[in-house]
Design a protein around this motif. Structure first.
Motif, PDB file in Angstrom:
ATOM      1  N   UNK A 183       0.832  -1.198   0.000  1.00 42.86           N
ATOM      2  CA  UNK A 183       0.000   0.000   0.000  1.00 42.86           C
ATOM      3  C   UNK A 183       0.868   1.250   0.000  1.00 42.86           C
ATOM      4  N   UNK A 184       0.275   2.354  -0.370  1.00 41.57           N
ATOM      5  CA  UNK A 184       0.929   3.667  -0.365  1.00 41.57           C
ATOM      6  C   UNK A 184       0.028   4.602   0.410  1.00 41.57           C
ATOM      7  N   UNK A 185       0.546   5.226   1.465  1.00 37.43           N
ATOM      8  CA  UNK A 185      -0.295   6.046   2.337  1.00 37.43           C
ATOM      9  C   UNK A 185       0.536   7.120   3.021  1.00 37.43           C
ATOM     10  N   UNK A 186      -0.147   8.121   3.540  1.00 36.26           N
ATOM     11  CA  UNK A 186       0.509   9.203   4.276  1.00 36.26           C
ATOM     12  C   UNK A 186       0.529   8.883   5.766  1.00 36.26           C
ATOM     13  N   UNK A 187       1.615   9.258   6.418  1.00 38.66           N
ATOM     14  CA  UNK A 187       1.712   9.142   7.874  1.00 38.66           C
ATOM     15  C   UNK A 187       0.909  10.287   8.483  1.00 38.66           C
ATOM     16  N   UNK A 188      -0.177   9.971   9.192  1.00 40.47           N
ATOM     17  CA  UNK A 188      -1.071  11.005   9.697  1.00 40.47           C
ATOM     18  C   UNK A 188      -1.116  11.098  11.215  1.00 40.47           C
ATOM     19  N   UNK A 189      -0.073  10.646  11.855  1.00 41.82           N
ATOM     20  CA  UNK A 189       0.048  10.851  13.304  1.00 41.82           C
ATOM     21  C   UNK A 189       1.484  10.577  13.708  1.00 41.82           C
ATOM     22  N   UNK A 190       1.803  10.983  14.899  1.00 44.53           N
ATOM     23  CA  UNK A 190       3.042  10.523  15.520  1.00 44.53           C
ATOM     24  C   UNK A 190       2.792   9.096  16.021  1.00 44.53           C
ATOM     25  N   UNK A 191       3.739   8.525  16.716  1.00 51.20           N
ATOM     26  CA  UNK A 191       3.559   7.208  17.313  1.00 51.20           C
ATOM     27  C   UNK A 191       2.582   7.350  18.482  1.00 51.20           C
ATOM     28  N   UNK A 192       1.387   6.798  18.345  1.00 53.89           N
ATOM     29  CA  UNK A 192       0.365   6.909  19.386  1.00 53.89           C
ATOM     30  C   UNK A 192       0.168   5.566  20.105  1.00 53.89           C
ATOM     31  N   UNK A 193       1.157   4.704  19.980  1.00 51.49           N
ATOM     32  CA  UNK A 193       1.073   3.398  20.611  1.00 51.49           C
ATOM     33  C   UNK A 193       1.472   3.422  22.073  1.00 51.49           C
ATOM     34  N   UNK A 194       1.830   2.260  22.573  1.00 51.16           N
ATOM     35  CA  UNK A 194       2.227   2.099  23.968  1.00 51.16           C
ATOM     36  C   UNK A 194       3.535   1.324  23.999  1.00 51.16           C
ATOM     37  N   UNK A 195       4.179   1.232  25.153  1.00 49.44           N
ATOM     38  CA  UNK A 195       5.453   0.506  25.199  1.00 49.44           C
ATOM     39  C   UNK A 195       5.333  -0.895  24.605  1.00 49.44           C
ATOM     40  N   UNK A 196       6.229  -1.188  23.664  1.00 51.74           N
ATOM     41  CA  UNK A 196       6.243  -2.499  23.035  1.00 51.74           C
ATOM     42  C   UNK A 196       5.384  -2.618  21.797  1.00 51.74           C
ATOM     43  N   UNK A 197       4.628  -1.553  21.482  1.00 50.65           N
ATOM     44  CA  UNK A 197       3.713  -1.630  20.341  1.00 50.65           C
ATOM     45  C   UNK A 197       3.552  -0.229  19.746  1.00 50.65           C
ATOM     46  N   UNK A 198       4.127   0.001  18.600  1.00 46.01           N
ATOM     47  CA  UNK A 198       4.065   1.300  17.936  1.00 46.01           C
ATOM     48  C   UNK A 198       2.839   1.355  17.024  1.00 46.01           C
ATOM     49  N   UNK A 199       2.134   2.460  17.062  1.00 53.66           N
ATOM     50  CA  UNK A 199       0.917   2.628  16.265  1.00 53.66           C
ATOM     51  C   UNK A 199       0.945   3.988  15.576  1.00 53.66           C
ATOM     52  N   UNK A 200       0.705   4.004  14.260  1.00 54.48           N
ATOM     53  CA  UNK A 200       0.701   5.229  13.476  1.00 54.48           C
ATOM     54  C   UNK A 200      -0.542   5.236  12.590  1.00 54.48           C
ATOM     55  N   UNK A 201      -1.298   6.301  12.622  1.00 51.56           N
ATOM     56  CA  UNK A 201      -2.464   6.423  11.741  1.00 51.56           C
ATOM     57  C   UNK A 201      -1.985   6.690  10.318  1.00 51.56           C
ATOM     58  N   UNK A 202      -2.591   6.012   9.342  1.00 50.27           N
ATOM     59  CA  UNK A 202      -2.210   6.206   7.944  1.00 50.27           C
ATOM     60  C   UNK A 202      -3.468   6.465   7.110  1.00 50.27           C
ATOM     61  N   UNK A 203      -3.279   7.119   5.955  1.00 48.82           N
ATOM     62  CA  UNK A 203      -4.419   7.438   5.101  1.00 48.82           C
ATOM     63  C   UNK A 203      -3.953   7.628   3.657  1.00 48.82           C
ATOM     64  N   UNK A 204      -4.782   7.177   2.717  1.00 47.85           N
ATOM     65  CA  UNK A 204      -4.497   7.437   1.301  1.00 47.85           C
ATOM     66  C   UNK A 204      -5.637   8.210   0.634  1.00 47.85           C
ATOM     67  N   UNK A 205      -6.573   8.696   1.466  1.00 47.08           N
ATOM     68  CA  UNK A 205      -7.716   9.447   0.958  1.00 47.08           C
ATOM     69  C   UNK A 205      -8.948   8.618   0.705  1.00 47.08           C
ATOM     70  N   UNK A 206      -8.864   7.287   0.886  1.00 51.90           N
ATOM     71  CA  UNK A 206     -10.014   6.421   0.556  1.00 51.90           C
ATOM     72  C   UNK A 206     -10.648   5.695   1.735  1.00 51.90           C
TER      73      UNK A 206
END
Length: 439
Positions: free
Chosen positions: A351-374
């Motif tokens: 997939x191809x997407x934009x990084x739309x957040x900082x790391x909003x995860x917790x210790x041991x698990x990184x989470x980043x919101x992504x979006x491609x407009x759809x």
């Protein structure tokens, strides 16, 4: 010789000065003192008088209650003097640095002319004007003329007490008395423009009883005063309701003919679905001024009066269709649309997407919101710490809105949250798009 209307480009020395400021940002000492003097003028007491501090603390609590209230109970007003003093004590330091950070991004992108005309729509006590003045104080040969409008006479009084002595000190910024008027119906014959930059800073969420279509129509009317190559900047709190409401206004503004420069990118060339789109970015921690420190120290639960974290949602608009990220999904890149992830659950995809957040995860698990407009539902890239390696490290670094190519990731559906997760494993690669998305 540089033309007055040429884009403002920072020299290496000027860039270093700005970076030094953002490394440990704070309200300038002179501006701190101007705020303290204004408090003394309004109250007839010293700025740190215990009675004054307690009344400011009470006003801060009342503002926070009004902000977090829902429905008809939600009311944010600056009709009383202590309302403005509470704003200056609690919100102002973060909003000032936040505004300079956003201005710095616009300068870096070449969107700000060396001689600029600015409209501060809903100016309050002068955050935008003061941010521009402070920023330009670290730049040689750049100037600004700022017009402003606000409905609150208390805000206008504070603006005139703070902005002219701070902004005009070095002769770089010229301001007048803000127009007293409602943004929804500004006085005729005022604020003619054309403007190189129109700013709505923490304004839309404070307009009561109006939906996204009405707010978009208001912004679009002000957009008629925008120069052909000018920019509209809208900033809203990172809080979920305000942030998601901004994306609904964004959709209506696109329908009205304005184009999104940033942070969103429609990689498939289609307008996005703003439902449940909660996205924001962050900035450096702000050093608290003396006034905030005094509020924190003056009684129990002092932490309630410390506000130093920068978190915000924003939107940059243009008339000319110019976008920060020019990438679009090319024929040579076999990428799945995020809006079609229901067809790929438990499968591996590219997939191809934009990084739309900082790391909003917790210790041991990184989470980043992504979006491609759809996306029809929120999508998150999830990287367990044990899977982190050089090949997927770009997921966690780089600017907000940057386009990423993710290969060999697994799709999961979170039924409880009604969201999708793209699992980044050891064999998943994450790369900055460069020219590849447009191949």
């Amino acid at each position: 010789m540089t033309r007055p209307d040429a884009p403002l480009h920072l020299s290496p020395g000027e860039e270093m000065k700005q970076n030094e400021f953002f490394a440990s940002p704070r309200v300038p000492r002179r501006l701190e003192r101007l705020i303290e003097e204004y408090i003394e003028k309004k109250t007839g007491k010293t700025w740190n008088d215990p009675v004054v501090l307690e009344r400011i603390r009470s006003a801060v609590v009342a503002q926070k209650w009004g902000y977090w209230a829902r429905g008809r109970r939600r009311k944010i007003s600056y009709a009383k003097g202590y309302d403005v003093l509470a704003y200056l004590a609690y919100q102002f330091p973060v909003y000032l640095v936040q505004s300079e950070l956003l201005l710095h991004g616009l300068v870096a992108d070449g969107l700000i002319p060396r001689t600029m005309r600015v409209l501060d729509a809903g100016c309050g006590p002068g955050v935008i004007s003061l941010a521009i003045a402070d920023y330009l104080g670290r730049v040689k040969g750049a100037t600004a003329r700022i017009d402003a409008i606000d409905i609150s006479e208390e805000n206008i009084e504070a603006y005139m007490a703070l902005v002219p002595p701070a902004a005009e000190k070095k002769g770089l910024v010229t301001v007048g008395r803000p127009v007293a008027g409602d943004l929804l119906d500004p006085p005729a014959g005022t604020l003619q423009g054309p403007y190189d930059l129109i700013v709505f800073s923490n304004v839309l969420n404070e307009i009561p009883g109006r939906g996204p279509e009405e707010k978009a129509a208001m912004v679009a009317r002000f957009g008629e005063r925008l120069a052909p190559d000018g920019t509209i900047l809208i900033v809203e709190p990172a809080e979920k309701d305000a942030s998601t409401a901004l994306r609904e206004v964004q959709r209506a503004l696109v329908d009205a003919g304005l184009s999104v420069y940033a942070p969103c990118t429609h990689l498939w060339g289609e307008p996005c679905r703003p439902d449940r789109c909660w996205t924001f970015t962050t900035g450096p921690e702000v050093r608290p001024p003396r006034l905030m420190e005094a509020l924190v120290a003056a009684g129990e639960e002092g932490y309630r009066y410390r506000n130093t974290d920068i978190k915000f949602s924003h939107l940059v608009l243009r008339k000319d269709g110019f976008t920060r990220e020019g990438y679009r999904i090319g024929k040579n890149l076999k990428a799945a649309r995020l809006g079609a992830l229901a067809d790929h659950v438990e499968k591996r995809i590219h997939l191809c997407a934009a990084r739309m957040s900082a790391d909003i995860g917790e210790p041991g698990r990184h989470v980043v919101k992504i979006c491609d407009g759809t996306p029809k539902k929120p999508v998150y890239a999830v990287l367990p710490e044990y899977s982190r390696n050089e090949g997927n490290e770009p997921l966690l670094s780089g600017p907000y809105g940057e386009i990423l190519i993710i290969r060999n990731a697994t799709v999961r559906y979170n039924r409880e949250a009604d969201t999708y997760s793209v699992i980044i494993g050891r064999k998943t690669t994450v790369a900055r798009a460069g020219r590849e998305c447009g191949a």
